[in-house]
Design a protein around this motif. Structure first.
Motif, short mmCIF file in Angstrom:
data_model
loop_
_atom_site.label_atom_id
_atom_site.label_comp_id
_atom_site.label_asym_id
_atom_site.label_seq_id
_atom_site.Cartn_x
_atom_site.Cartn_y
_atom_site.Cartn_z
N ASN A 252 -40.30 10.84 15.30
CA ASN A 252 -40.99 9.87 16.16
C ASN A 252 -40.52 8.45 15.88
OD1 ASN A 252 -42.82 8.99 18.09
ND2 ASN A 252 -44.43 8.66 16.56
N ALA A 253 -40.33 7.67 16.93
CA ALA A 253 -39.82 6.31 16.77
C ALA A 253 -40.02 5.52 18.05
CB ALA A 253 -38.33 6.35 16.42
N CYS A 254 -39.90 4.23 17.94
CA CYS A 254 -39.88 3.37 19.13
C CYS A 254 -38.93 2.21 18.87
CB CYS A 254 -41.28 2.87 19.48
SG CYS A 254 -41.89 1.61 18.35
N ALA A 255 -38.75 1.36 19.85
CA ALA A 255 -37.80 0.25 19.72
C ALA A 255 -38.19 -0.68 18.58
CB ALA A 255 -37.72 -0.52 21.03
N GLU A 256 -39.49 -0.74 18.32
CA GLU A 256 -40.03 -1.59 17.27
C GLU A 256 -39.57 -1.14 15.88
OE1 GLU A 256 -43.28 -4.58 16.76
OE2 GLU A 256 -42.20 -3.81 18.49
N CYS A 257 -39.60 0.17 15.65
CA CYS A 257 -39.45 0.66 14.28
C CYS A 257 -38.30 1.66 14.10
CB CYS A 257 -40.76 1.31 13.83
SG CYS A 257 -41.23 2.75 14.81
N GLY A 258 -37.76 2.18 15.18
CA GLY A 258 -36.81 3.29 15.05
C GLY A 258 -35.36 2.88 15.09
N MET B 118 -42.41 3.94 10.20
CA MET B 118 -43.08 3.89 11.50
C MET B 118 -43.96 2.66 11.65
SD MET B 118 -44.26 7.72 12.58
CE MET B 118 -44.22 8.55 10.99
N CYS B 119 -43.94 2.05 12.84
CA CYS B 119 -44.84 0.93 13.14
C CYS B 119 -46.26 1.49 13.31
CB CYS B 119 -44.38 0.22 14.42
SG CYS B 119 -44.56 1.24 15.89
N ASP B 120 -47.24 0.60 13.42
CA ASP B 120 -48.63 1.04 13.49
C ASP B 120 -48.87 1.99 14.66
OD1 ASP B 120 -49.12 -0.41 11.31
OD2 ASP B 120 -50.13 -2.09 12.33
N GLU B 121 -48.28 1.66 15.80
CA GLU B 121 -48.53 2.46 17.00
C GLU B 121 -47.89 3.86 16.85
OE1 GLU B 121 -50.09 3.36 20.69
OE2 GLU B 121 -50.65 1.99 19.08
N CYS B 122 -46.68 3.91 16.35
CA CYS B 122 -46.03 5.21 16.14
C CYS B 122 -46.79 6.03 15.11
CB CYS B 122 -44.58 5.02 15.68
SG CYS B 122 -43.46 4.54 17.01
N ARG B 123 -47.25 5.36 14.08
CA ARG B 123 -47.99 6.07 13.03
C ARG B 123 -49.30 6.64 13.59
NH1 ARG B 123 -46.96 6.02 7.91
NH2 ARG B 123 -45.66 4.17 8.11
N ASP C 84 -44.16 1.92 30.27
CA ASP C 84 -44.29 2.65 29.01
C ASP C 84 -43.69 1.83 27.88
OD1 ASP C 84 -44.95 5.65 28.10
OD2 ASP C 84 -43.32 4.81 26.88
N ARG C 85 -44.26 1.97 26.69
CA ARG C 85 -43.73 1.16 25.59
C ARG C 85 -42.37 1.67 25.11
NH1 ARG C 85 -44.61 2.02 20.17
NH2 ARG C 85 -45.35 4.09 19.61
N ARG C 86 -41.99 2.84 25.53
CA ARG C 86 -40.65 3.33 25.17
C ARG C 86 -39.69 3.28 26.37
NH1 ARG C 86 -43.85 6.73 22.12
NH2 ARG C 86 -43.52 6.59 19.86
ZN LIG Z 1 -42.73 2.53 16.44
#
Ligand SMILES: [Zn+2]
Ligand SMILES: [Zn+2]
Length: 785
Positions: free
Chosen positions: A187-193, A166-171, A129-131
């Motif tokens: 909402n967030a991920c390691a990329e943007c959060g 938010m990054c593209d994927e989160c958005r 998973d990406r998260r």
């Molecule tokens: Zn993200």
């Protein structure tokens, strides 16, 4: 458009759904539902709730409206659905979720912070998973809410998540109505959060991030150090629950002698190693609010004795943030030894919980060896909640994270009201219409820091709930900080509103307790109840300290139908901290000699004894009290359980835990009829003293005393039913945190066919006071609708 060729009837209506409907995935639910009924239109959050504008085939629209209430999202709570008249068609060609609108001052409940859901947990530990191992994973069904909201409507731009783009994927997830993160505002991920960071106190240059940070924190804990961990509503101090040395230094640094700490375990299986937990208690632990649940300790376990010394119970909670899960599910051999963490609020005793990172690095520097911090801001502090199990459901002891600020629904409407509570276990209540919002736990209002936290929380909640108080309610006690605050707040509001007068109302402490339990049980108040307000301390209308009160009460007023016989409380606060002093007063009042063989007598130095006797005989330096809480303390001291306490109600808590289960005997309180009935404690004190001298075990004395209090509740209820023809009994006040007493009392009352009201939503202690104050202030000042 009224086309004749259409055989079917097309209609358009607007629907306002009120309740807990924002931040809980309501709009995507409506979107999917509308699509499945082939309807067109719009849905949006506004300050009143969720507004749906929908058109289509009449039958489909009706089905759609029906299905909104039939199967709403799990975290939502639909209070009402208002439907407009039929409107002219807007010629919608699709169904869309549109940006939120702000419209005036409607009331919208705000969701509480919710523990990580099962779906997010699966992703957290899924290496594909990406998260994978991302400590801030969340979705529409879980994550922070109340603690990050700055204003309503609840949109990312009005939360502390605003600063993370938010990054593209989160958005994409956020915008896809069919994704489970559609409009999940945090909402967030390691990329943007947000991210975590580990700092050692003695090495300010060596910062670590991500997984390294979590592992370093864990290694630090495994070495016996104390780590300050930033959570949802504030900082925790975490250490290894099996390490005596770590606990000793935690107690020393925090200035906390005996008061129990809570622990956090990886999963429920872990719990059975050190505590008993029934199926119902496990359900409480797994409830999405993830409260601390008080469980009966096992006599022997690996856990340090210093976690809850002298206490038969231990507070346990399950992980409720992804970071907690990561901390407790480490597979690294060196650190996986830590399976149970002590998790206590990051603060000094008597100060509010710390939330700001910079603040923490400074103020917690003397408490922690290292810091596991993150850069998601906490906008409002919120401590962990504490509950006990009573008859299969929760009995709140501290209502905070996961519960606040969910409203208590009232069976009548109130004016915009602020009630400021008492002094200990402070909370406030903001009420309007038929909602009463109870705040999170703020703390004991004995320091300026706590008062400041109290004021800023009130200010924020007035904004969130769009309430400008027209009524302010407070306790009668002239010296409470909350009472002083209420006075100045009423004054400044009156000045600001110029034409509008702000009413301020002082409410008697024990009356407020009874009104609180009535209100949360939906009692309309058309007839009075028989209210037992058994408590530690409360200011009485005669200036004495009340606390063993039987009130015939409704929301407008009360009559003091019975009370415990006054006994002098010698030296006020000193008697509270040293129960042996109050035991001596009770012995003196009951005419029992101060025999050296009685534990409170031998515990009291001769000089002190002489001073106390003089004070008792002259009345100098003492206040009369009818406190039931103090009577519990005194009897516990007499039975040799505890002579000095280091936290509130410690003696009574230990006394309850001691009470043997299978004893049917009881001490008998005599009743004396006067203007109001006087409950005599002297016979009980005499009998207890006799038993103590006869070496009857404390567990038997404890059981007989609990039974005796339950008996007198029944006896008085029967008497009041006879006198006033009333059949409803309300039990409130801090003494009713005592489950042994509650069980004994309700059993007798039920057999005698009384209708019984006990606490389920707000605490019986002073943490529930504000609810009763808010209701009474409205009824006393004016008729409500
Ligand atoms: Zn993200
Ligand atoms: Zn989730």
């Amino acid at each position: 458009m009224h086309s004749v060729e259409q055989l079917s009837t097309q209609i358009r209506v607007q629907i306002l759904v009120r309740g807990i409907v924002q931040g809980v995935g309501f709009r995507p639910f409506v979107f999917t539902l509308a699509k499945s009924h082939a309807l067109t239109g719009r849905v949006l959050n506004n300050t009143g709730g969720v507004l749906i504008d929908v058109e289509g085939e009449e039958g489909d629209v009706e089905d759609f409206i029906h299905n909104i209430t039939a199967n709403p999202p799990p975290l939502s709570l639909v209070e009402s659905i208002e439907r407009s008249e039929d409107l002219d068609s807007a010629h919608y060609t699709d169904f869309r979720i549109i940006e939120s609108a702000s419209d005036g001052d409607h009331l919208t409940p705000i969701p509480a912070d919710i523990a990580t859901c099962a779906d997010c947990l699966r992703e957290l530990f899924d290496s594909h998973d990406r998260r994978h191992r991302y400590p801030f994973i969340n979705c529409t069904n879980c994550g922070p809410r109340f603690t990050i909201i700055e204003n309503i409507p609840y949109d990312r731009a009005q939360t502390t998540m605003r600063e993370f783009v938010m990054c593209d994927e989160c958005r994409r997830e956020y915008r896809d109505p069919l994704d489970r993160r559609f409009h999940a505002e945090p909402n967030a991920c390691a990329e943007c959060g947000p991210h975590v960071e580990f700092r050692k106190l003695d090495n300010a240059k060596d910062f670590q991030f991500g997984d390294d940070a979590i592992r370093s924190a864990l290694a630090s804990i495994a070495r016996g150090e104390i780590v300050a961990v930033k959570g949802v509503g504030g900082f925790h101090l975490a250490c290894d629950a099996t390490n005596d040395e770590a606990l000793r230094s935690l107690r020393e640094r925090k200035g906390r002698v005996d008061k129990p700490f809570a622990v956090m375990v990886r999963d429920v299986n872990q719990i059975y190693e050190f505590a008993d937990a029934s199926a119902a208690e496990i359900r409480l632990l797994e409830n999405r609010a993830r409260p601390i649940v008080l469980l009966k300790k096992k006599p022997a376990s690996e856990l340090s004795k210093l976690i809850a010394p002298g206490n038969a119970y231990i507070g346990v909670m399950l992980p409720y943030t992804p970071l907690h899960h990561l901390l407790l599910t480490d597979t690294n051999e060196a650190t996986s030894v830590v399976k149970t963490l002590v998790m206590t609020s990051g603060n000094f005793s008597n100060e509010p919980i710390v939330t700001d990172t910079d603040d923490a690095l400074e103020r917690l520097a003397t408490l922690a060896d290292a810091f596991l911090i993150h850069n998601r801001k906490i906008h409002i502090p919120c401590d962990d909640s504490v509950v006990r199990l009573f008859e299969g459901r929760e009995l709140p002891i501290r209502r905070s994270r996961g519960y606040a600020p969910m409203p208590v629904k009232l069976p009548f409407n109130l004016k915009p009201t602020l009630a400021v509570g008492g002094e200990l276990k402070s909370t406030f209540c903001l009420a309007k219409d038929d909602y009463a919002f109870m705040s999170q736990h703020i703390g004991d209002m004995e320091s300026l820091e706590t008062l400041r936290a109290f004021e800023s929380s009130i200010e924020l909640c007035e904004k969130l709930f769009r309430i400008t108080p027209e009524v302010i309610a407070c306790d009668m006690h002239p010296r409470y900080l909350s009472t002083k605050f209420a006075k100045s707040r009423a004054m400044s509001l009156s000045n600001n509103l110029a034409a509008r007068h702000v009413e301020r109302c002082e409410v008697q402490h024990h009356h407020a307790h009874i009104a609180a339990v009535m209100a949360e049980n939906g009692v309309r108040g058309s007839q009075p109840v028989i209210g037992f307000s058994f408590d530690g301390t409360g200011y009485g209308t005669d200036g004495a300290i009340w606390g063993g009160e039987v009130l015939i009460a409704d929301y407008k007023g009360f009559a003091r139908a019975a009370h415990l016989r006054y006994v002098p409380l010698v030296g006020g606060d000193a008697a509270v901290k040293r129960p042996h002093r109050h035991a001596l007063a009770h012995l003196w009042a009951a005419g029992v000699e101060w025999d050296e063989a009685l534990p409170p007598v031998s515990a009291c130095p001769l000089v002190e004894r002489r001073i106390i006797r003089r004070q008792l005989e002259t009345g100098f330096g003492s206040v009369p009290t009818s406190s039931m809480g103090r009577l519990f303390d005194a009897v516990a001291a007499l039975a040799g359980v505890r002579q000095v306490v280091t936290y509130e109600a410690q003696a009574a808590i230990e006394f309850e835990a001691l009470a043997a289960q299978d004893v049917s005997e009881s001490y008998e309180f005599e009743l004396t009829e006067a203007d109001s009935v006087v409950i005599e404690s002297s016979t009980v004190i005499q009998d207890v003293a006799k038993d103590v001298l006869a070496k009857v075990p404390a567990s038997i004395i404890a059981a007989k005393f609990h039974n005796g209090v339950a008996d007198v509740i029944l006896k008085l209820s029967l008497m009041m039913r006879e006198k006033y023809n009333l059949t409803q009994v309300a039990l409130s006040g801090g003494v009713f945190q005592n489950v042994a007493l509650l069980e004994a009392a309700t059993k007798g009352l039920r057999q005698a066919d009384f209708e019984i009201f006990t606490h389920r939503l707000v605490p019986p202690n002073d943490g529930g006071l504000a609810l009763g104050q808010a209701v009474i202030a409205n009824f006393m000042k004016s008729e409500t609708t």
